[in-house]
Scaffold this motif. Structure first.
Motif, PDB file in Angstrom:
ATOM      1  N   ASN A 161     -13.273 -30.851  79.319  1.00 30.56           N
ATOM      2  CA  ASN A 161     -14.681 -30.446  79.407  1.00 30.56           C
ATOM      3  C   ASN A 161     -14.840 -28.949  79.166  1.00 30.56           C
ATOM      4  OD1 ASN A 161     -15.473 -33.052  79.975  1.00 30.56           O
ATOM      5  ND2 ASN A 161     -15.447 -32.768  82.194  1.00 30.56           N
ATOM      6  N   PHE A 162     -13.894 -28.159  79.656  1.00 30.00           N
ATOM      7  CA  PHE A 162     -13.956 -26.714  79.433  1.00 30.00           C
ATOM      8  C   PHE A 162     -13.886 -26.404  77.944  1.00 30.00           C
ATOM      9  CE2 PHE A 162     -11.620 -22.832  78.449  1.00 30.00           C
ATOM     10  CZ  PHE A 162     -12.444 -21.870  79.037  1.00 30.00           C
TER      11      PHE A 162
ATOM     12  N   ALA B 232      -3.666 -32.320  71.651  1.00 28.03           N
ATOM     13  CA  ALA B 232      -3.161 -30.974  71.968  1.00 28.03           C
ATOM     14  C   ALA B 232      -3.423 -30.637  73.429  1.00 28.03           C
ATOM     15  CB  ALA B 232      -3.825 -29.949  71.048  1.00 28.03           C
ATOM     16  N   LEU B 233      -4.602 -30.958  73.929  1.00 28.30           N
ATOM     17  CA  LEU B 233      -4.940 -30.638  75.323  1.00 28.30           C
ATOM     18  C   LEU B 233      -4.058 -31.418  76.291  1.00 28.30           C
ATOM     19  CD1 LEU B 233      -8.840 -30.443  75.125  1.00 28.30           C
ATOM     20  CD2 LEU B 233      -7.218 -28.539  75.302  1.00 28.30           C
TER      21      LEU B 233
ATOM     22  N   MET C 203     -18.511 -25.424  71.723  1.00 32.69           N
ATOM     23  CA  MET C 203     -19.917 -25.386  71.338  1.00 32.69           C
ATOM     24  C   MET C 203     -20.507 -23.986  71.461  1.00 32.69           C
ATOM     25  SD  MET C 203     -20.678 -28.184  70.048  1.00 32.69           S
ATOM     26  CE  MET C 203     -22.392 -27.737  69.769  1.00 32.69           C
ATOM     27  N   GLN C 204     -19.811 -23.096  72.133  1.00 33.18           N
ATOM     28  CA  GLN C 204     -20.224 -21.697  72.193  1.00 33.18           C
ATOM     29  C   GLN C 204     -19.535 -20.865  71.117  1.00 33.18           C
ATOM     30  OE1 GLN C 204     -22.579 -20.322  74.243  1.00 33.18           O
ATOM     31  NE2 GLN C 204     -22.996 -22.408  74.955  1.00 33.18           N
ATOM     32  N   ASP C 205     -18.238 -21.094  70.933  1.00 37.77           N
ATOM     33  CA  ASP C 205     -17.463 -20.296  69.984  1.00 37.77           C
ATOM     34  C   ASP C 205     -16.242 -21.103  69.533  1.00 37.77           C
ATOM     35  OD1 ASP C 205     -16.074 -18.441  68.504  1.00 37.77           O
ATOM     36  OD2 ASP C 205     -16.097 -16.877  70.031  1.00 37.77           O
ATOM     37  N   PRO C 206     -16.379 -21.913  68.488  1.00 36.07           N
ATOM     38  CA  PRO C 206     -15.252 -22.739  68.042  1.00 36.07           C
ATOM     39  C   PRO C 206     -14.031 -21.917  67.628  1.00 36.07           C
ATOM     40  CG  PRO C 206     -17.077 -22.805  66.462  1.00 36.07           C
ATOM     41  CD  PRO C 206     -17.599 -22.149  67.683  1.00 36.07           C
ATOM     42  N   GLN C 207     -14.269 -20.709  67.112  1.00 35.72           N
ATOM     43  CA  GLN C 207     -13.150 -19.876  66.689  1.00 35.72           C
ATOM     44  C   GLN C 207     -12.278 -19.486  67.883  1.00 35.72           C
ATOM     45  OE1 GLN C 207     -12.275 -19.411  63.592  1.00 35.72           O
ATOM     46  NE2 GLN C 207     -10.464 -18.266  64.214  1.00 35.72           N
TER      47      GLN C 207
ATOM     48  N   MET D 101     -11.702 -15.122  89.843  1.00 36.48           N
ATOM     49  CA  MET D 101     -12.016 -15.752  88.563  1.00 36.48           C
ATOM     50  C   MET D 101     -11.492 -17.183  88.539  1.00 36.48           C
ATOM     51  SD  MET D 101     -10.791 -14.603  84.740  1.00 36.48           S
ATOM     52  CE  MET D 101     -11.086 -15.657  83.321  1.00 36.48           C
ATOM     53  N   ILE D 102     -10.276 -17.390  89.043  1.00 39.26           N
ATOM     54  CA  ILE D 102      -9.697 -18.731  89.082  1.00 39.26           C
ATOM     55  C   ILE D 102     -10.540 -19.633  89.976  1.00 39.26           C
ATOM     56  CG2 ILE D 102      -7.664 -20.096  89.641  1.00 39.26           C
ATOM     57  CD1 ILE D 102      -7.300 -18.272  87.257  1.00 39.26           C
ATOM     58  N   THR D 103     -10.954 -19.094  91.112  1.00 45.05           N
ATOM     59  CA  THR D 103     -11.800 -19.874  92.021  1.00 45.05           C
ATOM     60  C   THR D 103     -13.104 -20.281  91.349  1.00 45.05           C
ATOM     61  OG1 THR D 103     -10.873 -18.727  93.947  1.00 45.05           O
ATOM     62  CG2 THR D 103     -12.988 -19.854  94.247  1.00 45.05           C
ATOM     63  N   GLN D 104     -13.668 -19.379  90.559  1.00 43.69           N
ATOM     64  CA  GLN D 104     -14.931 -19.656  89.882  1.00 43.69           C
ATOM     65  C   GLN D 104     -14.782 -20.761  88.843  1.00 43.69           C
ATOM     66  OE1 GLN D 104     -16.619 -16.348  87.753  1.00 43.69           O
ATOM     67  NE2 GLN D 104     -18.560 -17.398  87.395  1.00 43.69           N
ATOM     68  N   ILE D 105     -13.743 -20.678  88.015  1.00 45.89           N
ATOM     69  CA  ILE D 105     -13.601 -21.697  86.974  1.00 45.89           C
ATOM     70  C   ILE D 105     -13.189 -23.046  87.559  1.00 45.89           C
ATOM     71  CG2 ILE D 105     -13.086 -19.985  85.200  1.00 45.89           C
ATOM     72  CD1 ILE D 105     -10.177 -20.769  85.340  1.00 45.89           C
TER      73      ILE D 105
END
Length: 341
Positions: A311-312, A244-245, A318-322, A281-285
């Protein structure tokens, strides 16, 4: 008529493991044949694991979490032998044929002596020492998932030293589970928690952590026909999510240079967040998961490659699968099967 003396050693061992040690001793006095069978090295090595905890399982579950304590185990003199010498082993653990050297029985006796103090004063000293070790481990684990690998290794090893004296310590298995959970390995954590529950079903911290880890595992690996989001180790995407990714990446990589540049990445964020993202925000990610990526033409472009996108989503899962499943739905995938709709 089949008698115990005519059973294969392996079958006899299965029966003998169900007996308590005193009954097994009585059985060994019935005949010379049964005496020999009751001295089988395999039988007593397995008995060590059954009665005092399987150290090999502990080591393997920790290794699955990237916590290798084997060097510390090999270097210490504080632990009694727990398996056959290499000269008697077939592969890494079991001999090719049953052996009757008495080594297995010696292992059991030494292990039994380790957990049976000779006096009340010795028992009190052991309790104080073990409590101090567990307190130290808890202090080390306060660093949380950010702790270094060396910290996790030392903490796990110190728990082995406590478990040597108190094999029925549910707290040791609970803390091993916590280490695995902090290392983002859910299945080893659940395995340790299952052992802890079997030892002491009333130990409340086990129930609390088990509920939390199981909830995370259900989200990550899926329930009721859901496709898993991550692989078994939780270190990478499942085949379904990886596919999918790749489709998502190719869809937003408009110029086909193999990099999601700032504009293309902004389009991705717009889909997931429902609104344009601020440039900051884009620069940060980009800085967190990407950087200056070499495009197919060789030109450096600030953005993400497919590995960055992967990786993202591994980290987010692992933080929030939903949230990951919700994002997949926004990209036009079935959140349960991860198939394109």
């Amino acid at each position: 008529m089949v008698s115990l003396e005519t059973l294969p050693q392996e079958i006899f061992n299965r029966i003998a493991l169900a007996l308590d040690v005193a009954d097994l001793g009585s059985l060994a006095q019935v005949s010379r044949s049964l005496c020999k069978m009751a001295r089988c090295d395999d039988l007593w090595i397995e008995r060590v694991s059954a009665d005092f905890g399987d150290r090999e399982v502990i080591v393997e579950l920790l290794a699955e979490s990237g916590v290798d304590i084997s060097e510390l185990l090999d270097a210490t003199t504080d632990l009694v032998p727990w398996r056959l010498p290499h000269s008697y082993q077939h592969g890494d653990r079991f001999p090719a044929n049953p052996t009757y050297t008495g080594h297995g029985l010696r292992c059991y006796r030494e292990r039994l002596a380790r957990v049976a103090p000779t006096s009340e004063d010795e028992y009190v000293d052991r309790v104080k020492h073990s409590e101090a070790e567990i307190d130290r481990v808890k202090l080390m684990l306060r660093e949380g998932p950010q702790a270094s690998e060396e910290v996790f290794v030392e903490a796990a090893f110190r728990l082995v030293l406590v478990q040597e004296w108190f094999p029925a310590s549910a707290e040791c298995y609970y803390l091993w589970a916590l280490i695995c959970y902090m290392r983002n390995t859910l299945k080893p954590a659940l395995a340790f928690l299952s052992i802890a529950h079997d030892i002491n079903s009333d130990f409340a911290p086990v129930h609390e952590l088990q509920a939390e880890v199981q909830s995370m595992a259900n989200g990550v690996f899926g329930v009721a026909g859901q496709a898993p989001l991550l692989d078994e180790s939780c270190a990478g995407p499942s085949p379904q999510l990886a596919k999918a990714l790749a489709l998502i990446f190719n869809h937003f990589d408009r110029d086909r240079d193999g990099v999601l540049n700032m504009s293309e990445l902004g389009a991705v964020v717009r889909v997931t967040n429902g609104q344009p993202a601020p440039p900051a925000m884009i620069t940060q990610i980009v800085g967190t998961f990407g950087g200056q990526i070499s495009s197919r033409s060789g030109r450096k472009v600030a953005g993400w490659d497919l590995g960055s996108l992967t990786n993202f989503y591994v980290a987010q899962t692992m933080q929030d699968p939903q949230e990951t499943r919700q994002d997949m739905a926004k990209f036009g995938f079935d959140p349960h099967t991860l198939c394109k709709v």
